[in-house]
Write an enzyme that holds these catalytic residues in place. Structure first.
Site, PDB file in Angstrom:
ATOM      1  N   ASP A  72       2.734  49.027  17.060  1.00  0.00           N
ATOM      2  CA  ASP A  72       3.151  49.577  15.769  1.00  0.00           C
ATOM      3  C   ASP A  72       2.006  49.347  14.778  1.00  0.00           C
ATOM      4  O   ASP A  72       1.724  48.212  14.388  1.00  0.00           O
ATOM      5  CB  ASP A  72       4.427  48.866  15.301  1.00  0.00           C
ATOM      6  CG  ASP A  72       5.040  49.520  14.069  1.00  0.00           C
ATOM      7  OD1 ASP A  72       4.287  50.106  13.259  1.00  0.00           O
ATOM      8  OD2 ASP A  72       6.274  49.427  13.901  1.00  0.00           O
ATOM      9  N   HIS A  73       1.379  50.421  14.344  1.00  0.00           N
ATOM     10  CA  HIS A  73       0.197  50.297  13.486  1.00  0.00           C
ATOM     11  C   HIS A  73       0.530  49.860  12.069  1.00  0.00           C
ATOM     12  O   HIS A  73      -0.386  49.589  11.285  1.00  0.00           O
ATOM     13  CB  HIS A  73      -0.592  51.615  13.482  1.00  0.00           C
ATOM     14  CG  HIS A  73      -1.486  51.775  14.667  1.00  0.00           C
ATOM     15  ND1 HIS A  73      -2.851  51.642  14.610  1.00  0.00           N
ATOM     16  CD2 HIS A  73      -1.191  52.017  15.968  1.00  0.00           C
ATOM     17  CE1 HIS A  73      -3.371  51.820  15.805  1.00  0.00           C
ATOM     18  NE2 HIS A  73      -2.378  52.050  16.654  1.00  0.00           N
ATOM     19  N   ARG A  74       1.797  49.745  11.728  1.00  0.00           N
ATOM     20  CA  ARG A  74       2.139  49.167  10.427  1.00  0.00           C
ATOM     21  C   ARG A  74       1.802  47.677  10.395  1.00  0.00           C
ATOM     22  O   ARG A  74       1.613  47.096   9.331  1.00  0.00           O
ATOM     23  CB  ARG A  74       3.629  49.358  10.128  1.00  0.00           C
ATOM     24  CG  ARG A  74       4.048  50.805   9.925  1.00  0.00           C
ATOM     25  CD  ARG A  74       5.529  50.914   9.690  1.00  0.00           C
ATOM     26  NE  ARG A  74       6.290  50.427  10.856  1.00  0.00           N
ATOM     27  CZ  ARG A  74       7.604  50.201  10.836  1.00  0.00           C
ATOM     28  NH1 ARG A  74       8.298  50.384   9.713  1.00  0.00           N
ATOM     29  NH2 ARG A  74       8.210  49.789  11.927  1.00  0.00           N
ATOM     30  N   LEU A  75       1.713  47.069  11.576  1.00  0.00           N
ATOM     31  CA  LEU A  75       1.423  45.641  11.667  1.00  0.00           C
ATOM     32  C   LEU A  75       0.170  45.349  12.480  1.00  0.00           C
ATOM     33  O   LEU A  75      -0.564  44.403  12.179  1.00  0.00           O
ATOM     34  CB  LEU A  75       2.631  44.914  12.300  1.00  0.00           C
ATOM     35  CG  LEU A  75       2.512  43.408  12.523  1.00  0.00           C
ATOM     36  CD1 LEU A  75       2.242  42.698  11.187  1.00  0.00           C
ATOM     37  CD2 LEU A  75       3.784  42.850  13.173  1.00  0.00           C
ATOM     38  N   ILE A  76      -0.104  46.164  13.505  1.00  0.00           N
ATOM     39  CA  ILE A  76      -1.169  45.863  14.463  1.00  0.00           C
ATOM     40  C   ILE A  76      -2.200  46.984  14.460  1.00  0.00           C
ATOM     41  O   ILE A  76      -1.898  48.126  14.823  1.00  0.00           O
ATOM     42  CB  ILE A  76      -0.581  45.683  15.882  1.00  0.00           C
ATOM     43  CG1 ILE A  76       0.432  44.531  15.889  1.00  0.00           C
ATOM     44  CG2 ILE A  76      -1.686  45.444  16.893  1.00  0.00           C
ATOM     45  CD1 ILE A  76       1.292  44.486  17.139  1.00  0.00           C
TER      46      ILE A  76
END
Length: 204
Positions: free
Chosen positions: A173-177
Site C-alpha cells: 500500500d503506497h500510502r504507507l510503503i
C-alpha cells in the site's frame, strides 16, 4: 518481484522430512517462509501494520498473525496462524495442515479467518511464474510465493551448474510503503531464505 536461490532451503526441507513425520506432521516451504517474513517484518515494521481510515491513523502491530491463501472448492479463503512468531515450524506446520483441511471441507470458523496482520499467497502450488496479489484490506502488504524450478548458471571455472530458484513478489500500500522500501524489504526477505541456517539462528 525478485528471484531467490533456494538450493539451501530445498536441502533443509529434505533433511527435516523424516523428523517432521516422526512428530506427526510434514514440512512444506510455507512455515519457513512465514518465519522469514516475520523476521523481515521486524526490520520493516510498517509491513506489519494497518491503516485506520476512519481515525486516519497508522496502527503498528506488535503481534504477527500470518494469513495464508487456501484454494477450496468454494473459492479462496484466508486462514490465519495467530501469534506465528511464538510458534515453532513444527507447530505452524500442524496448524497449516489442520486449517487447510478444514478450509477445503468448509469447516473453518469465522474467527479463524480474521485478524491477519500480513498475508502470504502461494501461487506455486498451482503453477505460475509471477502474479500481482491483491492486498487483503486493512493489511498494507501481501507476499506472493511461486513454484521452484531448476536454473542453469555459469560457475567461476566456466562450467555450467544448476541451482534451485523460487520467485517472490510483494504488493504494498503506497500510502504507507514507498516502492524503494518495498524493494529493500523483498531483498532482505530473500537474503534470509537464501541463508536458511542464519534464519534459524535468528528465530525466537
Amino acid at each position: 518481484m525478485d528471484e531467490a536461490v533456494v538450493t539451501g532451503l530445498v536441502a533443509l526441507r529434505e533433511s527435516l522430512k523424516d523428523y517432521a513425520e516422526k512428530n506427526q506432521t510434514k514440512i512444506t516451504y510455507l512455515p519457513i517462509v512465514m518465519k522469514a517474513l516475520i523476521s523481515t517484518c521486524r526490520q520493516f515494521p510498517m509491513f506489519n501494520a494497518s491503516i485506520d481510515d476512519a481515525a486516519q491513523e497508522i496502527v503498528y502491530k506488535k503481534h504477527f498473525n500470518i494469513g495464508f491463501a487456501a484454494d477450496t472448492p468454494n473459492g479462496l479463503v484466508v486462514p490465519v496462524i495467530k501469534n506465528a512468531d511464538q510458534k515453532t515450524i513444527l507447530e505452524i506446520s500442524r496448524e497449516i495442515l489442520d486449517l487447510s483441511k478444514r478450509a477445503r471441507d468448509g469447516k473453518l470458523k469465522p474467527e479463524e479467518m480474521k485478524g491477519a496482520t500480513i498475508t502470504i499467497t502461494n501461487i506455486g502450488s498451482v503453477g505460475g511464474t509471477y502474479a500481482t496479489p491483491i492486498i487483503n484490506h486493512p493489511e498494507v502488504a501481501i507476499l506472493g510465493m511461486y513454484k521452484i524450478s531448476d536454473k542453469l548458471h555459469l560457475m567461476p571455472d566456466g562450467k555450467v551448474g544448476s541451482e534451485k530458484v523460487m520467485n517472490f513478489t510483494v504488493t504494498a500500500d503506497h500510502r504507507l510503503i514507498d516502492g524503494a522500501v518495498a524493494a529493500n524489504f523483498l531483498k532482505a526477505f530473500i537474503m534470509k531464505l537464501q541463508n536458511p541456517g542464519v534464519l534459524m539462528m535468528e528465530m525466537l
